[in-house]
Design a protein around this motif. Structure first.
Motif, PDB file in Angstrom:
ATOM      1  N   ASN A  70      21.493  14.980 -22.627  1.00 40.98           N
ATOM      2  CA  ASN A  70      20.859  15.267 -21.346  1.00 40.98           C
ATOM      3  C   ASN A  70      19.330  15.245 -21.380  1.00 40.98           C
ATOM      4  OD1 ASN A  70      20.025  17.777 -22.411  1.00 40.98           O
ATOM      5  ND2 ASN A  70      21.868  18.811 -21.683  1.00 40.98           N
ATOM      6  N   VAL A  72      17.139  17.400 -22.345  1.00 38.73           N
ATOM      7  CA  VAL A  72      16.466  18.647 -21.977  1.00 38.73           C
ATOM      8  C   VAL A  72      16.179  19.452 -23.231  1.00 38.73           C
ATOM      9  CG1 VAL A  72      16.644  20.805 -20.685  1.00 38.73           C
ATOM     10  CG2 VAL A  72      17.563  18.688 -19.714  1.00 38.73           C
ATOM     11  N   SER A 276      12.301  17.384 -19.942  1.00 35.84           N
ATOM     12  CA  SER A 276      13.092  17.843 -18.802  1.00 35.84           C
ATOM     13  C   SER A 276      13.904  16.740 -18.151  1.00 35.84           C
ATOM     14  CB  SER A 276      12.176  18.492 -17.753  1.00 35.84           C
ATOM     15  OG  SER A 276      11.170  17.589 -17.350  1.00 35.84           O
ATOM     16  N   ASP A 278      15.693  14.617 -15.909  1.00 34.32           N
ATOM     17  CA  ASP A 278      15.925  14.703 -14.459  1.00 34.32           C
ATOM     18  C   ASP A 278      15.892  16.134 -13.955  1.00 34.32           C
ATOM     19  OD1 ASP A 278      16.277  11.946 -14.391  1.00 34.32           O
ATOM     20  OD2 ASP A 278      18.418  12.112 -14.835  1.00 34.32           O
ATOM     21  N   GLN A 279      15.608  17.089 -14.843  1.00 35.40           N
ATOM     22  CA  GLN A 279      15.576  18.493 -14.449  1.00 35.40           C
ATOM     23  C   GLN A 279      14.198  18.855 -13.901  1.00 35.40           C
ATOM     24  OE1 GLN A 279      18.376  20.413 -14.636  1.00 35.40           O
ATOM     25  NE2 GLN A 279      19.396  18.534 -15.304  1.00 35.40           N
ATOM     26  N   VAL A 500      24.067  23.184 -21.002  1.00 31.63           N
ATOM     27  CA  VAL A 500      22.613  23.153 -20.897  1.00 31.63           C
ATOM     28  C   VAL A 500      22.007  23.524 -22.229  1.00 31.63           C
ATOM     29  CG1 VAL A 500      22.731  23.777 -18.468  1.00 31.63           C
ATOM     30  CG2 VAL A 500      22.401  25.568 -20.171  1.00 31.63           C
TER      31      VAL A 500
END
Length: 608
Positions: A70, A72, A276, A278-279, A500
């Motif tokens: 992801n 992140v 980050s 797409d966060q 996450v």
């Protein structure tokens, strides 16, 4: 006649010059160190994925896997520096996530550590350089934790390389070693925060080395001022006289220092800048398309990280002596010969020859301070902390080991069979003790609770890998929910929170930590997870894998166990998996894993 002359030449006994030449060839450092490094790498890579993941390995590997998927990431001091997690995310993306690949970076860096010995070859004898490489490659503690996903061996390695590049710069005056030093030293700060302790040890060691010079100058009645190197004294005088060449050299030095500072800053920002994707929030790669984000990214990677680290209270509120005792016991098991030889090497180097060598003295001072200091800053009893004492002590130990070798060689030249035999026995004892301990701890009993290097969060289920592979295969083949965790300790109110980085108890993922290391193995299989605290939920259709605690925590009122659901598990085979190696206080140790019989191979037996 020609054949007879050739035979006589072949039969001619070795002269002293021949023997000296032979000794020089036998101890030629470069090829021997390269060979030792190759063996060290091989020892670290063989069966690297065989051991069940330690819980610390599993959680950081899980987060590396999450980051690979992801994108992140942000700094959390409890995980230490970002280097290993970010490098593992690259390895996972290239080669897949498993126990071998998660330990690969550590194994490679630990395996290359013996090459650092070559950086000191101008300050050590050839035999001492080879002995240093041997200790770096084969010490049982360094070998064990080179096969463990932790930062300690990597940090020790890059710091030794940093020191070596400093030495090479003073030996050669080549500028490239300055930038190599900065790169290695800064990378240490991206691995683990106790890189600061290395800087502190070196600073303290430098003070003692300068005291050497003061003492020697006093003995020579030359005064304290003579302890200042002539190059600095002359340069200061010429600067006072406004010598243009000195001014230019000084300006050049300032320029080099600025470039080095920018190099260090670039490394820090690259590793510590948040990601980050797409966060919401700032991210390193996002800042390239959103320049207004650059100041936030820079601040997060520098000031915010520094403030978080400085504000850390740690977990060091414990008695000193029990931690020192554990530290010394680990040294006794994994580095007894090295410690004895370090004392011998330090004493011999200090009191023989014209003066003590700085490198040998620094290694001894640095190692002794680490032995006394690390029990103060450790938050748990763990053998991996001894890495930071063993690496510096290897320098004087190499002097001691090489001394035995040279003693034996001189006995050989003098035809002193008694001394030769004694030296051979000592060398065999050192090599034999190192080899047998390394084999026992790293290969024969890598998960055994009786192994001094095994920390309590290491599973003691030594034969669980076949079961784990079955669980992963079942999860990949099944449709729908693959795994159901039962019990309040394993329960998560929001299983999606586990996706996450990082998993936080406040996000509903509190039960996730109690599932380690199994959570890591299910993640590598992309298993779909659910959890419940209601035993009747197992009365109907169930996933092929059900997991529950076998025992009750001794420190909580938690009372959900496998006994509650035993009546619902007809058609399932029961296995027991030990999450911990031995008594671990408030944690649940034994976990029961139920596997649907129809999902298991026909020849599977209930062992784990």
């Amino acid at each position: 006649m020609q054949g007879s002359d050739t035979a006589q030449k072949r039969a001619r006994p070795l002269t002293s010059s021949d023997e000296s030449s032979l000794l020089q060839r036998l101890t030629e450092p470069v090829p021997l160190v390269v060979l030792i490094t190759a063996f060290g790498l091989a020892f670290r890579l063989v069966n690297l994925g065989a051991r069940v993941a330690h819980q610390d390995e599993a959680r950081v590997a899980y987060w590396a896997s999450r980051f690979a998927k992801n994108g992140v990431w942000y700094y959390r001091r409890i995980i230490h520096g970002p280097f290993l997690l970010q490098m593992d995310s690259v390895v996972f993306a290239l080669f897949g996530a498993n126990d071998f690949t998660m330990r690969l970076i550590v194994a490679l860096i630990g395996g290359l550590l013996p090459l650092a010995a070559l950086l000191f070859r101008k300050r050590l004898r050839a035999s001492e350089t080879v002995a240093l490489a041997f200790f770096f490659a084969m010490n049982p503690v360094l070998l064990y934790y080179s096969r463990f996903m932790r930062n300690d061996v990597m940090l020790a390695a890059v710091m030794v390389f940093a020191l070596g590049f400093v030495v090479r710069y003073f030996d050669t005056r080549r500028l490239r070693y300055v930038f190599a030093t900065v790169a290695c030293f800064t990378l240490g700060f991206t691995m683990k925060e106790n890189a600061l302790l290395y800087a502190a040890c070196w600073a303290g060691g430098a003070v003692l080395l300068y005291d050497h010079r003061l003492f020697l100058r006093r003995v020579g009645n030359e005064g304290i001022g003579a302890a200042i190197p002539p190059r600095i004294r002359n340069g200061a005088l010429r600067l006072y006289e406004r010598d243009r060449s000195v001014v230019n050299s000084l300006l050049k030095g300032v320029g080099i220092a600025l470039v080095a500072a920018l190099e260090a800053l670039a490394i820090i920002v690259f590793f510590y800048a948040p990601r980050s994707q797409d966060q919401p929030g700032p991210g390193l790669w996002k800042s390239f398309s959103h320049p207004s984000m650059i100041p936030k990214v820079f601040t997060a990677a520098t000031t915010d990280v520094a403030n978080e680290f400085i504000g850390w209270q740690g977990h060091t509120d414990h008695a000193y002596l029990p931690y020192l005792d554990h530290f010394l016991t680990s040294l006794k098991v994994g580095a007894l010969a090295l410690c004895i030889l370090a004392v011998v090497g330090f004493i011999v180097d200090r009191y023989s020859g014209d003066r003590p060598r700085d490198l040998v003295s620094l290694g001894f001072y640095w190692g002794v301070v680490s032995i006394l200091g690390y029990p103060l800053v450790m938050d748990i009893k763990a053998g991996w902390a001894t890495v930071h004492a063993i690496v510096p002590l290897a320098f004087p130990a190499a002097v001691g080991l090489a001394l035995i070798f040279r003693w034996g060689w001189e006995a050989y030249e003098d035809h002193d069979d008694v001394s030769l035999a004694a030296a051979a026995v000592l060398l065999l004892l050192v090599v034999g003790s190192v080899g047998t301990t390394a084999y026992s701890t790293s290969y024969q009993h890598p998960q055994d609770p009786d192994n001094q290097f095994v920390q309590y969060a290491q599973s003691s289920s030594t034969d669980a890998k076949p079961l784990i592979r079955d669980l992963q295969r079942i999860s990949r083949e099944n449709e729908g929910t693959d795994v159901l965790f039962y019990g309040s300790k394993f329960y998560s109110s929001n299983e999606a929170a586990d996706d996450v980085y990082p998993v936080e108890a406040g996000e509903g993922g509190g039960g996730w930590f109690a599932r380690l290391p199994l959570a890591w193995y299910f993640d590598t299989a992309d298993a779909k997870i659910a959890s419940t605290t209601n035993a009747t939920d197992l009365g109907g259709d169930k996933p092929p894998i059900v997991i529950a605690p076998a025992d009750v925590s001794t420190c909580t009122s938690q009372d959900s166990t496998a006994q509650d659901i035993e009546g619902y598990m007809s058609g399932y085979t029961r296995y027991e998996f030990q999450r911990f190696g031995f008594n671990s206080g408030c944690h649940i140790s034994t976990t029961v894993i139920y596997v649907q019989n129809s999902s298991l191979p026909s020849n599977t037996t209930p062992t784990a």
